[in-house]
Design a protein around this motif. Structure first.
Motif, PDB file in Angstrom:
ATOM      1  N   ASP A 122       0.826  -1.209   0.000  1.00 31.35           N
ATOM      2  CA  ASP A 122       0.000   0.000   0.000  1.00 31.35           C
ATOM      3  C   ASP A 122       0.860   1.258   0.000  1.00 31.35           C
ATOM      4  O   ASP A 122       0.579   2.221  -0.716  1.00 31.35           O
ATOM      5  CB  ASP A 122      -0.932   0.014   1.209  1.00 31.35           C
ATOM      6  N   LEU A 123       1.916   1.247   0.796  1.00 28.11           N
ATOM      7  CA  LEU A 123       2.787   2.417   0.885  1.00 28.11           C
ATOM      8  C   LEU A 123       3.559   2.633  -0.413  1.00 28.11           C
ATOM      9  O   LEU A 123       3.698   3.765  -0.886  1.00 28.11           O
ATOM     10  CB  LEU A 123       3.756   2.263   2.056  1.00 28.11           C
ATOM     11  N   PHE A 124       4.053   1.543  -0.990  1.00 32.50           N
ATOM     12  CA  PHE A 124       4.801   1.654  -2.248  1.00 32.50           C
ATOM     13  C   PHE A 124       3.897   2.195  -3.366  1.00 32.50           C
ATOM     14  O   PHE A 124       4.297   3.066  -4.143  1.00 32.50           O
ATOM     15  CB  PHE A 124       5.385   0.302  -2.637  1.00 32.50           C
ATOM     16  N   GLU A 125       2.676   1.688  -3.416  1.00 34.94           N
ATOM     17  CA  GLU A 125       1.740   2.168  -4.428  1.00 34.94           C
ATOM     18  C   GLU A 125       1.419   3.645  -4.211  1.00 34.94           C
ATOM     19  O   GLU A 125       1.318   4.409  -5.183  1.00 34.94           O
ATOM     20  CB  GLU A 125       0.455   1.343  -4.377  1.00 34.94           C
ATOM     21  N   ARG A 126       1.293   4.045  -2.972  1.00 35.40           N
ATOM     22  CA  ARG A 126       0.946   5.448  -2.697  1.00 35.40           C
ATOM     23  C   ARG A 126       2.074   6.388  -3.140  1.00 35.40           C
ATOM     24  O   ARG A 126       1.819   7.494  -3.630  1.00 35.40           O
ATOM     25  CB  ARG A 126       0.646   5.638  -1.214  1.00 35.40           C
ATOM     26  N   LEU A 127       3.320   5.956  -2.986  1.00 33.76           N
ATOM     27  CA  LEU A 127       4.432   6.780  -3.444  1.00 33.76           C
ATOM     28  C   LEU A 127       4.285   7.133  -4.924  1.00 33.76           C
ATOM     29  O   LEU A 127       4.643   8.238  -5.350  1.00 33.76           O
ATOM     30  CB  LEU A 127       5.762   6.048  -3.240  1.00 33.76           C
ATOM     31  N   HIS A 128       3.768   6.194  -5.685  1.00 36.63           N
ATOM     32  CA  HIS A 128       3.642   6.404  -7.126  1.00 36.63           C
ATOM     33  C   HIS A 128       2.295   7.000  -7.529  1.00 36.63           C
ATOM     34  O   HIS A 128       2.183   7.620  -8.591  1.00 36.63           O
ATOM     35  CB  HIS A 128       3.869   5.079  -7.858  1.00 36.63           C
ATOM     36  N   GLN A 129       1.291   6.824  -6.698  1.00 33.39           N
ATOM     37  CA  GLN A 129      -0.035   7.310  -7.060  1.00 33.39           C
ATOM     38  C   GLN A 129      -0.231   8.790  -6.790  1.00 33.39           C
ATOM     39  O   GLN A 129      -1.031   9.443  -7.471  1.00 33.39           O
ATOM     40  CB  GLN A 129      -1.104   6.502  -6.302  1.00 33.39           C
ATOM     41  N   VAL A 130       0.475   9.343  -5.807  1.00 34.46           N
ATOM     42  CA  VAL A 130       0.274  10.758  -5.493  1.00 34.46           C
ATOM     43  C   VAL A 130       0.748  11.626  -6.661  1.00 34.46           C
ATOM     44  O   VAL A 130       1.643  11.250  -7.422  1.00 34.46           O
ATOM     45  CB  VAL A 130       1.014  11.167  -4.202  1.00 34.46           C
ATOM     46  N   SER A 131       0.139  12.781  -6.791  1.00 39.30           N
ATOM     47  CA  SER A 131       0.421  13.666  -7.913  1.00 39.30           C
ATOM     48  C   SER A 131       1.800  14.305  -7.811  1.00 39.30           C
ATOM     49  O   SER A 131       2.405  14.358  -6.733  1.00 39.30           O
ATOM     50  CB  SER A 131      -0.645  14.758  -7.990  1.00 39.30           C
ATOM     51  N   ILE A 138       2.730  10.893   3.130  1.00 38.65           N
ATOM     52  CA  ILE A 138       2.517   9.468   2.886  1.00 38.65           C
ATOM     53  C   ILE A 138       2.225   8.745   4.197  1.00 38.65           C
ATOM     54  O   ILE A 138       1.345   7.889   4.271  1.00 38.65           O
ATOM     55  CB  ILE A 138       3.739   8.840   2.191  1.00 38.65           C
ATOM     56  N   THR A 139       3.008   9.056   5.229  1.00 36.66           N
ATOM     57  CA  THR A 139       2.750   8.616   6.595  1.00 36.66           C
ATOM     58  C   THR A 139       2.971   9.827   7.487  1.00 36.66           C
ATOM     59  O   THR A 139       3.383  10.886   7.020  1.00 36.66           O
ATOM     60  CB  THR A 139       3.699   7.476   7.034  1.00 36.66           C
ATOM     61  N   SER A 140       2.753   9.658   8.779  1.00 32.21           N
ATOM     62  CA  SER A 140       2.937  10.784   9.700  1.00 32.21           C
ATOM     63  C   SER A 140       4.389  11.242   9.766  1.00 32.21           C
ATOM     64  O   SER A 140       4.676  12.368  10.178  1.00 32.21           O
ATOM     65  CB  SER A 140       2.454  10.407  11.097  1.00 32.21           C
ATOM     66  N   GLY A 141       5.323  10.372   9.332  1.00 29.87           N
ATOM     67  CA  GLY A 141       6.737  10.728   9.405  1.00 29.87           C
ATOM     68  C   GLY A 141       7.424  10.874   8.068  1.00 29.87           C
ATOM     69  O   GLY A 141       8.653  11.026   8.023  1.00 29.87           O
ATOM     70  N   PHE A 142       6.654  10.852   6.976  1.00 29.48           N
ATOM     71  CA  PHE A 142       7.292  10.880   5.649  1.00 29.48           C
ATOM     72  C   PHE A 142       6.463  11.713   4.686  1.00 29.48           C
ATOM     73  O   PHE A 142       5.352  11.344   4.313  1.00 29.48           O
ATOM     74  CB  PHE A 142       7.453   9.465   5.101  1.00 29.48           C
ATOM     75  N   GLN A 143       7.031  12.850   4.290  1.00 29.34           N
ATOM     76  CA  GLN A 143       6.402  13.708   3.277  1.00 29.34           C
ATOM     77  C   GLN A 143       7.163  13.594   1.967  1.00 29.34           C
ATOM     78  O   GLN A 143       8.395  13.677   1.947  1.00 29.34           O
ATOM     79  CB  GLN A 143       6.391  15.166   3.732  1.00 29.34           C
ATOM     80  N   LEU A 144       6.436  13.418   0.872  1.00 33.22           N
ATOM     81  CA  LEU A 144       7.044  13.244  -0.445  1.00 33.22           C
ATOM     82  C   LEU A 144       6.580  14.324  -1.403  1.00 33.22           C
ATOM     83  O   LEU A 144       5.384  14.598  -1.518  1.00 33.22           O
ATOM     84  CB  LEU A 144       6.673  11.872  -1.022  1.00 33.22           C
ATOM     85  N   THR A 145       7.555  14.905  -2.108  1.00 35.22           N
ATOM     86  CA  THR A 145       7.271  15.792  -3.228  1.00 35.22           C
ATOM     87  C   THR A 145       8.004  15.266  -4.442  1.00 35.22           C
ATOM     88  O   THR A 145       9.237  15.162  -4.421  1.00 35.22           O
ATOM     89  CB  THR A 145       7.735  17.236  -2.950  1.00 35.22           C
ATOM     90  N   LYS A 146       7.269  14.909  -5.489  1.00 35.29           N
ATOM     91  CA  LYS A 146       7.875  14.451  -6.737  1.00 35.29           C
ATOM     92  C   LYS A 146       7.854  15.599  -7.742  1.00 35.29           C
ATOM     93  O   LYS A 146       6.809  16.221  -7.942  1.00 35.29           O
ATOM     94  CB  LYS A 146       7.114  13.245  -7.298  1.00 35.29           C
ATOM     95  N   ILE A 147       8.999  15.860  -8.350  1.00 37.75           N
ATOM     96  CA  ILE A 147       9.120  16.969  -9.295  1.00 37.75           C
ATOM     97  C   ILE A 147       9.667  16.446 -10.614  1.00 37.75           C
ATOM     98  O   ILE A 147      10.711  15.785 -10.636  1.00 37.75           O
ATOM     99  CB  ILE A 147      10.045  18.069  -8.743  1.00 37.75           C
ATOM    100  N   GLN A 148       8.961  16.750 -11.683  1.00 41.73           N
ATOM    101  CA  GLN A 148       9.414  16.320 -13.004  1.00 41.73           C
ATOM    102  C   GLN A 148      10.191  17.455 -13.663  1.00 41.73           C
ATOM    103  O   GLN A 148       9.623  18.459 -14.087  1.00 41.73           O
ATOM    104  CB  GLN A 148       8.238  15.902 -13.886  1.00 41.73           C
TER     105      GLN A 148
END
Length: 235
Positions: A122-131, A138-148
């Motif tokens: 679930d976590l791995f999929e969420r890393l790729h599904q977020v915009s 993603i979790t309370s301790g992990f914020q992700l920003t993907k930049i193209q």
């Protein structure tokens, strides 16, 4: 360019670009390489340099900002997310990628199964599904920003504690391993910040040193004799 999923030496999968004969991760073991280069000699090294903060005997969360050069399959981000959950870390993670991996390719990767992580799929999929282009918790301790964007377009200044430099090798993309790129990396790091990469080429080491990094060779992951770690001196 044609890409295919292959199985590496430790059983974990990666993507191979057939035209270049280049892989996103080591053919000797994708997970082994990521853990050795980026977690052991990057994240854990950085954490070991600081003082453990305690409040009445309770270890407080440590805040760490990470820039990944080459988000790719999301393996490095996934492993770092798992570390944040098990080591009481608050991670602000930014992944740069010019050519995002397709949903079909992501579905064929087996990292959660190989790591036997609870809720890992679930976590791995969420890393790729977020915009892209905006931060996501993603979790309370992990914020992700993907930049193209392309790496030479990065403009961060003194923002990150750690850089995972995981670009394609200099054999196929030498322009990503130049002084101009490492100058951008140097500026993006805070003083005392750390850059780690699987490469150990002399030209790469000299390019890092030319822009001000203190560079050391370290034992490499399985199948590779050495790797590099670069530290931005305190100003």
């Amino acid at each position: 360019m044609k890409r295919q999923i292959i199985t590496t030496g430790d059983g974990s999968k990666t993507i191979q670009i057939e035209e270049w004969n280049e892989q996103y991760h080591s053919v000797h073991g994708a997970i082994q390489e990521a853990k050795h280069v980026f977690l052991k000699h990057g994240l854990h090294y950085f954490l070991d340099q600081g003082q453990v903060v305690n409040d009445g005997g309770k270890t407080l969360s440590q805040n760490v900002s990470i820039l990944e050069i080459g988000f790719g399959t999301g393996l490095n981000a996934f492993l770092t997310l798992l570390e944040s959950r098990s080591n009481n870390l608050l991670i602000d993670y930014v992944g740069i990628e010019a050519y995002p991996v397709s949903e079909t390719e992501i579905s064929e990767l087996n990292y959660p199964d190989q790591l036997q992580s609870e809720k890992g799929s679930d976590l791995f999929e969420r890393l790729h599904q977020v915009s892209w282009e905006k931060p996501h918790l993603i979790t309370s301790g992990f914020q992700l920003t993907k930049i193209q964007k392309f790496f030479h377009q990065i403009t961060f200044k003194e923002t990150f504690d750690i850089i995972y430099f995981d670009a394609f090798g200099s054999r196929v993309q030498p322009e990503l391993w130049t002084e101009s790129i490492f100058e951008i990396m140097f500026l993006a790091l805070k003083s005392g910040g750390v850059l780690v990469t699987y490469s150990a080429k002399g030209s790469v080491r000299r390019a890092m040193q030319a822009v001000g990094f203190l560079v050391e060779k370290l034992p490499g992951p399985p199948g590779k004799r050495e790797m590099l770690r670069a530290v931005k001196p305190f100003s």
